[in-house]
Scaffold this active site. Sequence first.
Site, short mmCIF file in Angstrom:
data_model
loop_
_atom_site.label_atom_id
_atom_site.label_comp_id
_atom_site.label_asym_id
_atom_site.label_seq_id
_atom_site.Cartn_x
_atom_site.Cartn_y
_atom_site.Cartn_z
N GLU A 17 148.94 22.96 8.87
CA GLU A 17 148.61 23.86 9.98
C GLU A 17 148.68 23.12 11.31
O GLU A 17 148.21 21.98 11.42
CB GLU A 17 147.20 24.42 9.79
CG GLU A 17 146.79 25.34 10.95
CD GLU A 17 145.38 25.87 10.80
OE1 GLU A 17 145.18 26.77 9.97
OE2 GLU A 17 144.49 25.38 11.52
N TYR A 49 146.66 31.21 16.13
CA TYR A 49 146.78 32.23 17.19
C TYR A 49 145.43 32.38 17.85
O TYR A 49 144.41 32.58 17.17
CB TYR A 49 147.19 33.53 16.51
CG TYR A 49 147.48 34.70 17.40
CD1 TYR A 49 148.77 34.94 17.84
CD2 TYR A 49 146.48 35.60 17.76
CE1 TYR A 49 149.06 36.04 18.64
CE2 TYR A 49 146.75 36.70 18.55
CZ TYR A 49 148.04 36.92 18.98
OH TYR A 49 148.32 38.01 19.75
N HIS A 77 150.11 32.92 12.49
CA HIS A 77 148.82 33.59 12.41
C HIS A 77 148.81 34.73 13.43
O HIS A 77 149.44 34.63 14.48
CB HIS A 77 147.68 32.63 12.73
CG HIS A 77 147.50 31.54 11.72
ND1 HIS A 77 146.32 30.84 11.59
CD2 HIS A 77 148.33 31.03 10.79
CE1 HIS A 77 146.43 29.94 10.62
NE2 HIS A 77 147.65 30.03 10.12
N ARG A 107 141.18 38.75 11.36
CA ARG A 107 140.40 39.53 12.31
C ARG A 107 140.20 38.75 13.60
O ARG A 107 140.32 39.27 14.69
CB ARG A 107 139.03 39.88 11.71
CG ARG A 107 138.22 40.81 12.59
CD ARG A 107 136.77 40.82 12.22
NE ARG A 107 136.14 39.54 12.50
CZ ARG A 107 134.87 39.27 12.27
NH1 ARG A 107 134.11 40.19 11.72
NH2 ARG A 107 134.36 38.08 12.55
N HIS A 148 132.02 33.96 4.22
CA HIS A 148 132.14 34.07 5.66
C HIS A 148 130.71 34.14 6.25
O HIS A 148 129.84 34.81 5.69
CB HIS A 148 132.94 35.34 6.03
CG HIS A 148 133.22 35.45 7.48
ND1 HIS A 148 132.37 36.08 8.35
CD2 HIS A 148 134.24 34.98 8.24
CE1 HIS A 148 132.87 36.02 9.58
NE2 HIS A 148 134.01 35.35 9.54
N GLN A 175 139.25 28.64 3.87
CA GLN A 175 138.55 27.80 4.84
C GLN A 175 138.44 26.41 4.23
O GLN A 175 138.46 26.27 3.00
CB GLN A 175 137.15 28.43 5.06
CG GLN A 175 136.21 27.66 5.95
CD GLN A 175 136.70 27.67 7.38
OE1 GLN A 175 137.66 26.97 7.69
NE2 GLN A 175 136.07 28.44 8.23
N LYS A 271 147.67 16.14 14.26
CA LYS A 271 147.74 14.68 14.19
C LYS A 271 148.82 14.28 13.17
O LYS A 271 148.53 14.17 11.97
CB LYS A 271 146.39 14.10 13.78
CG LYS A 271 145.33 14.26 14.84
CD LYS A 271 144.03 13.62 14.43
CE LYS A 271 143.01 13.75 15.56
NZ LYS A 271 141.67 13.48 15.15
P1 FAD Z 1 137.81 39.62 7.72
O1 FAD Z 1 138.58 39.45 6.47
O2 FAD Z 1 137.94 40.92 8.43
O3 FAD Z 1 136.26 39.33 7.38
C1 FAD Z 1 135.32 39.15 8.44
C2 FAD Z 1 133.93 39.52 7.94
O4 FAD Z 1 133.85 40.93 7.77
C3 FAD Z 1 133.58 38.92 6.59
O5 FAD Z 1 132.21 38.64 6.59
C4 FAD Z 1 133.89 40.05 5.60
O6 FAD Z 1 133.17 39.95 4.39
C5 FAD Z 1 133.47 41.26 6.43
N1 FAD Z 1 134.17 42.50 6.08
C6 FAD Z 1 135.48 42.66 5.78
N2 FAD Z 1 135.75 43.96 5.57
C7 FAD Z 1 134.60 44.65 5.74
C8 FAD Z 1 134.23 46.01 5.67
N3 FAD Z 1 135.12 46.97 5.35
N4 FAD Z 1 132.94 46.37 5.93
C9 FAD Z 1 132.01 45.43 6.24
N5 FAD Z 1 132.30 44.11 6.31
C10 FAD Z 1 133.58 43.72 6.07
N6 FAD Z 1 140.94 32.57 13.94
C11 FAD Z 1 141.76 32.75 15.00
O7 FAD Z 1 141.33 33.29 16.01
N7 FAD Z 1 143.06 32.31 14.98
C12 FAD Z 1 143.61 31.74 13.88
O8 FAD Z 1 144.78 31.36 13.89
C13 FAD Z 1 142.77 31.56 12.73
N8 FAD Z 1 143.27 31.02 11.59
C14 FAD Z 1 142.47 30.94 10.47
C15 FAD Z 1 143.02 30.47 9.28
C16 FAD Z 1 142.24 30.37 8.13
C17 FAD Z 1 142.85 29.86 6.85
C18 FAD Z 1 140.86 30.73 8.18
C19 FAD Z 1 140.00 30.60 6.95
C20 FAD Z 1 140.32 31.22 9.36
C21 FAD Z 1 141.10 31.35 10.51
N9 FAD Z 1 140.60 31.86 11.71
C22 FAD Z 1 141.42 32.01 12.80
C23 FAD Z 1 139.18 32.22 11.82
C24 FAD Z 1 138.92 33.72 11.52
O9 FAD Z 1 139.54 34.52 12.49
C25 FAD Z 1 137.41 33.95 11.54
O10 FAD Z 1 136.81 33.28 10.46
C26 FAD Z 1 136.95 35.40 11.62
O11 FAD Z 1 135.56 35.41 11.90
C27 FAD Z 1 137.18 36.19 10.36
O12 FAD Z 1 138.48 36.50 10.18
P2 FAD Z 1 139.01 37.14 8.80
O13 FAD Z 1 140.43 37.47 8.98
O14 FAD Z 1 138.62 36.29 7.66
O15 FAD Z 1 138.12 38.49 8.80
#
Ligand code: FAD
Length: 287
Positions: A17, A49, A77, A107, A148, A175, A271
């Site tokens: 990444e 992103y 992303h 998200r 999360h 994560q 890095k």
């Molecule tokens: P989601 O999958 O939507 O989950 C977020 C929360 O909502 C979780 O607690 C989940 O259980 C809950 N949830 C999901 N669906 C529902 C529902 N229907 N009703 C109620 N609760 C629900 N961030 C960035 O800004 N840019 C990046 O490039 C980036 N890359 C990442 C790459 C990886 C591998 C990881 C692990 C994280 C990355 N993040 C990035 C961070 C990520 O955006 C955050 O962790 C964010 O808070 C959650 O994103 P998500 O897509 O996992 O969300």
Amino acid sequence: MKIIDIIKSGKPLLSMEVFPPKTNDTFETVKEATEKIALLKPDFMSVTYGAGGGTSEYTAFIAENTEKNYGVTALAHLSCISSKKEDIKNQLDLLKSKGIENILALRGDIPDGMSKECLDYHYASELTREIKEYGHFCVGGACYPESHPESATSFDDIRFLKEKVDAGCEFLTTQMFFDNNILYNFLYRIREAGINVPVVAGIMPVTNPKSIKRICAISGMALPQRFIRIVDRFGSSPEQMTQAGIAYATEQIVDLYANGVNAVHLYTMNKPEVAKRIKDNISSIIE
Ligand code: FAD
């Protein structure tokens, strides 16, 4: 190439990444670092992103540069929480026009003070579904072996993860975690819950103990005692900490491959020298 096809080849793979520049000032330095990482020929390279969309063009640019000039498949992303439907459509058009075929649908973190009332997107599953409807892209998503931080329980987190996979998510990237048993337990639980897509295990080589303690405090990740002792002993010397962090990450990766987790993702923190030393350590295993 679609990332799901790379993963399904079944061989031990290593992806890396990078994050794009946040401003014009850092553009050249960051571009150079991402190019050095592309020269290491990871199986694919993911490009983050910015949650506020600030680096959206840079993400597309770095992803295109990686594919066209270095022949490495890119995973762009894309986060949705701060975006309108139209912004997402434009971003999908842009990525498609640049020949990108893979998106990690996220998200994003909810900005402080943001009202949820007027949002076009609330969860990554909505974005996932929309990208699959758009067509063209292989879509991955994020997952959290230690849950999360917003999830009330790990059961809820896995239930919502299943919804995301059912919405069209073809693989998951985790994560970072510092104890492989946490991942093995998570894999068991998601398979029990009917989530059968491939999981790419995220490993972070720690070279800066201050930042990792901060990240863990925010995200609720556990630092094992074995790791804390390493930080306590070597954390004040950048050279020693880098060497110890590389050794620790290498050991985690070898253990993952040995236990049949064939897809490993390295959080490189831009890095190249650290990424190279880790790749060298496992060269016979992945080649
Ligand atoms: P989601 O999958 O939507 O989950 C977020 C929360 O909502 C979780 O607690 C989940 O259980 C809950 N949830 C999901 N669906 C529902 C529902 N229907 N009703 C109620 N609760 C629900 N961030 C960035 O800004 N840019 C990046 O490039 C980036 N890359 C990442 C790459 C990886 C591998 C990881 C692990 C994280 C990355 N993040 C990035 C961070 C990520 O955006 C955050 O962790 C964010 O808070 C959650 O994103 P998500 O897509 O996992 O969300």
